[in-house]
Structure formats: C-alpha cells, structure tokens
Enzyme design. Sequence first.
Site, PDB file in Angstrom:
ATOM      1  N   HIS A   1      -9.283   5.970  -4.077  1.00  0.00           N
ATOM      2  CA  HIS A   1      -8.208   6.947  -3.858  1.00  0.00           C
ATOM      3  C   HIS A   1      -8.744   8.262  -3.290  1.00  0.00           C
ATOM      4  O   HIS A   1      -8.014   9.235  -3.215  1.00  0.00           O
ATOM      5  CB  HIS A   1      -7.481   7.248  -5.173  1.00  0.00           C
ATOM      6  CG  HIS A   1      -6.606   6.142  -5.658  1.00  0.00           C
ATOM      7  ND1 HIS A   1      -7.094   4.908  -6.025  1.00  0.00           N
ATOM      8  CD2 HIS A   1      -5.262   6.073  -5.841  1.00  0.00           C
ATOM      9  CE1 HIS A   1      -6.090   4.149  -6.427  1.00  0.00           C
ATOM     10  NE2 HIS A   1      -4.968   4.827  -6.315  1.00  0.00           N
TER      11      HIS A   1
ATOM     12  N   GLU B   1       0.636  -3.306   3.075  1.00  0.00           N
ATOM     13  CA  GLU B   1       0.301  -2.256   4.041  1.00  0.00           C
ATOM     14  C   GLU B   1       0.280  -2.777   5.473  1.00  0.00           C
ATOM     15  O   GLU B   1       0.723  -2.091   6.403  1.00  0.00           O
ATOM     16  CB  GLU B   1      -1.045  -1.610   3.693  1.00  0.00           C
ATOM     17  CG  GLU B   1      -1.032  -0.726   2.457  1.00  0.00           C
ATOM     18  CD  GLU B   1      -1.121  -1.506   1.154  1.00  0.00           C
ATOM     19  OE1 GLU B   1      -1.334  -2.742   1.211  1.00  0.00           O
ATOM     20  OE2 GLU B   1      -0.969  -0.900   0.081  1.00  0.00           O
TER      21      GLU B   1
END
Lengths: 367, 326
Positions: free
Chosen positions: B129, B60
């Site tokens: 999440h 990321e």
Amino acid sequence: MPTVASFEVSYLQYLDENSQAVNDLPDFAKDTNLLTGLYKDMLFARTLDYRAMSLQRMGKMGTYPGTLGQEAVGVGSGSCLGDDDVLVPYYRGSNTMIQHGVKPHELLLYWGGDERGSDFKNPRVRQDFPIAVPIATQCLHAAGVATAMKARGQTGRAVLTEIGEGGTSEGEFYEALNVAGVWNLPLVCVINNNQWAISVPAEMQTACETFAQKGIAAGIESLQVDGNDVIAVKDAVGRAMEKARSGGGPTLIEAICYRLCDHTTADDASRYDDPEAREEAWAKEPLKRLGDYLVNLGAVTKKQLEEFEVEAKEAVEKEVEIYFDTILNNPQPVGAMFDYLYAELPEKTKAQREEVIARDLRAREGG
Amino acid sequence: MPTVTLIEAVTMAMDHEMSVDEDVVVLGEDVGRNGGVFRATDGLQEKHGEDRVIDTPLAEAMIAGLSVGMAAQGMKPIAELQFMGFMFPAFNQIVTGAARLRNRTRGRLSVPLVVRMPYGGGIHAPEHHSESTEALFAHIPGLKVVTPSSPARAYGLLLAAIRDPDPVIFLEPKRIYRMVKQEIEDDGEAYPLETCFIDREGDDVTLVSWGATMHETLLAADELADEGISCEVIDIATIAPLDMPTIFDSVEKTGRVVIVQEAAKTGGVGSEIAAEISEHRLMSLIAPIGRVAGYDAIMPLAKMERHYMPQVVRITDEVKKVMDYS
C-alpha cells in the site's frame, strides 16, 4: 443435500459432417443464394489465407496466423454484424473483420508491418478495434464498448468479440464475462475452439467438459455450436446479437472446429499435431460441408464451385496488388512512428522525431 | 472560495468536470456508495447518479480494460485504482491497450482516460500500500504521468488530465491528502501539463521533486536558507513528458542540482532528469548531480518506513555535499 444450482450446455448443428440436414434449417438458410454467398466468402477466406502464407514464405509479408479450417467461425460470426455494431477482434479474426467491412489489403498491410492496416477506411468499421495480440485483452475492450452503448441508451447496437479456446484460460476473459453478466451488457463473445493453443491441446486448458460453460459461471447464456457448420454459427451468433441489441444481455458461444494450419507462419504443427486427428478433421471441414450440401440440393453445380475458386483467386490478387502498391509506392514516412503517440507530440520528443527523419533522409540521399 | 485539502480538491475537480461534460464518468471499486476508500469520490454518486459513478466488480485489469473500450467510444472515464500497489493486474491493459490505441490505429481511435491512484508511503499502511512506482509508467510512450503536490495543483492538474485527449496516469500522494488546506476557486481553470512549477526562486542550488516529497524538499530549503544557502525549488508535476527547459534554465543559474524522490533510486524518474541534465547542460554544472531517493530495497512495513523515505536531513546533507563544489 439440496441442489442449489445446475446447468446444461446445448450443442447446435444443422448440417452434419456428411452435409445432411439434421435439424429444421433456420429461415435464412432456406435462401440458397445466401448460402452460396457464405460459401463464396469462406472460399475467399481460404484463398486469402493460402496467398498470405505464400507471401510470408516469399519474404513479402510478416508472420501470419492462418484460419484454415476455421472459416465458418469467422464468416458465420462476422456475417451477423450490422452497421451500428462494433467488432473487437482477436489476432485470428481476419474473416470476421472482412465480413464487417475491413478490406483484405488492410489485413495484409497490418501483418506486413504497416500500422495503416489498422486504420480501417470503410465507414462501417471505423469504430471497430484493431486486432488484439495480447491474449484476452480484447474481451475487456469489448465489454467497455458495450458499457458505453448501454450507458448512452443505444439500443439496436451490440458488440462482438472473439477469442481462442486457449485464451479462455486468461483471467481477463473471465473478468469480461463477469462484468457483462452483472451489468447485462450487449456483448457476444465467440470462442473459436480450434483445439490448439499453439502446441497445447484443448484438453490441457481446462477440466471443464466444454469451454461454453465458463460463461455459465458468469451467469450468462452459453452454448456450443458446430464450428464447421456455418449455418449453425450464423444462427447462434445472429440470435445472440439480436438479443444483445434488444437489451437481452450477453451470450457466450463456443464454436468447435479444428486448426488445419500451423498456429502462425512461425510455427510447425508437425512437431505436435496428431496426423490422424488432422485427417479426421479434414473430413469435417466447413467448405466441403456447405459445398456438398449446395451441390446435393442442386443449388450449384460442381463446375460452378470450380468457377468460384477462380473468382476468389482473382479477388485476392486485386487485394495483394493494393498491398504491394501501398508498401512499395506509398510507404509511411519514418516520422509516423511519432505522429500518433499523442494528439500533440510532447516537446521533449520532438527532437527525436526530427532526428529519425533527418537520418532517414541522409541515408536515402547517400544512396 | 472554499478552503480544501488535496483530496477534496480531487473531488472538486471530478465534480466540476462531471457537471459540465456528460461524457465524464467515474468507475472503480467502492467509488459509488462508499465514496472511495479515501473518500475521493465522496458525494459524487448522490449528485451524478449510479450510471456515472459506477461501482465495478473487484478486478483491476477489468477496470482499466473496460475504460479503454468506453474511451474508444468517446466517453471520458476516470478510473480509480485503490492503491498503486494493486495496479499491476491493470498494467497490461494500461500499456498494451490505453497507451497504444491511438498509435495502433493511426489516430482512428483514442483513449481519453484518467487512471487515478493513491501512491507513496508514510501512512503506516499494510504491505503493498506504500510503493512509488511512477517510473514504470513514465517509461511507456503514449502515457502521461502527473502528480500534484498541493490542493490547487490537484484541482488544476486533474482538470487538465480529464480534458486531455490521451491517457493520463494521475498519481495522488496520499501522505499529503489531508496535510494542508488551500483556498481554491471552483472555476474550472486547468493547469498546464508538461510544465514544471518553480515554487521558490534561489541562486545556489536547484532542488527538483514531485508529489509528497515536495513537502520535505521545501522544509529543507527553509533550513538551508537559515544557513545562507539559497535553493530554487521545482515541482515537476508532470512526470512524463518532462518539462526539461524549466529545469535547464534553473541549472544554468545555480550550477548545482539535487533531485528528491520517494521511489527507489535505481531507474527512477530522478535518473532520467539527471541524465537529461548531463546530456544537455553538463557545462553549466559546477557540482555532481545529487540524488536523494528511497533506497533500492523493498518498501519496508510501517515500523521502518520512515528510515526508507527521504527525510529533510537527507536532503540538507546532500545539498551541503554539492555546495562543497564551487
């Protein structure tokens, strides 16, 4: 069990610590005018460095990261940059930046606390990144610039970035090399292995024999050079840049030298440095290495070397004058802290801009 | 005119902008061949090619850092992070790189970047999440933070984000990715940033929300209308920089405010909105400002998440509390 992968790391040196040529010199190094130019550039770097230290000590500039003993790494690398290349420097990259065309007074401005020091005015370096302070973040920016060049099919351009050996412990260093390898990016990364990450010695950063081999883990060509030998640095970086420009992909180069100064002006290396190691390092330092070689060759005289010192001091003073003139006679207006946040300042922030300007005005009118 | 879900509107906006501007590229994990784990980039690689819809290695920080470099060269990357919970490695690059480059270089270099990421709970996803940490981005000068609450806004606001010359964090409320469909003309018309949308006019109380909780907020407004309480409902849409004048006008009219956010209460965007109202419209208030928020607890796993998130009844309860003042 079969061996499924193996690797070697080569070490490049042309002038040994006694200034003797140990290999056939590359073609550019047969031009003694060019070598004398590199010597002068390294001397300028060292002179600027001493002057920057003194400015900081006098309270006329902020914290400054020195480059003493590392001049060959910056000058050698930076001298390989062409008009169309992009430099993405780290915080000890002053000499590389100056080689590409950043003005020394711009560096003084930046370290003196004025953002205009990163608004490089020389058209040659308008696309170069400002100094990266957060460690290793620059490697990814460099990979991104290289990605843009590749995506646009711009052969003939390449990106140079640099990092300290301590910075190679950061994940972002490896992430950049990894993607550069996978995408065959036009990227050259130079590790300035100056043996120290502030107080932590190189052997405490990695169990690898070399920092160069970290690039092999990313599948890219990687080598080690004598970072006190400007000829070796220039040769290795020059060839790597040419390879990158012509579509040959990335290279990692570890340049080994020794940080002969404190980490920054805010540091005191006597708390951790080994005096014997430092003394040994002084015997290998890059200016003496090339200076002695040129004198032995008869290309310059010792007297000329002394004249070069005078010239370097004069050149540095001119830059210091511009620095002082800028901060004293042409300071940034306080509103500038808002003027470059966005292309257009949000409505919500406009009142804050007006407030800081009004307060500054009142304070100055009030004497 | 196509009838699309919110996520299809996201795809439509990217497709439109890639078709008209060759500098726009999409990059991220699984965005190419797979079309994104939620299918936001479905079909884009087939149409625009592997060079413009780029499957990256799995990192990321790299996706964000690379995008900074590309943007500094004048490209307009749209980076996808798969879930907001995984943005933390990229946060360094977003804060120290993307948000600051224009300022650091006095405008010499800039970062016309969009970082898209799905956020929020309610889909029974695994750990990490489901969070809503939009306030972390909203705190950073140099960034814009945008979240749509409908397909039309997803299309219009994402177009605006891509065309914006500065970095925009585009937060996609994944719980409502496929909740409703709307007819949208694929005409390339962007919506303005830094502009709140008044979704319902009312006189008694102003409800302020954004993203997925706009759904519960509007349902609450319906229920309250049945009880004779008239709610004005505002979708802030651009979380940073906030369009406070629209909220102020509404507060002047109603004198009561309830802010609804899915994120944890402390230090949230709702806190900033409440503080702004207190600073500038205190005398218009006839009741304390109410806040309905996620609790100051770690987002629970699937079994308990519904207890954490603002439900309609929590909103109606809070509105009734502020209605006690007159």
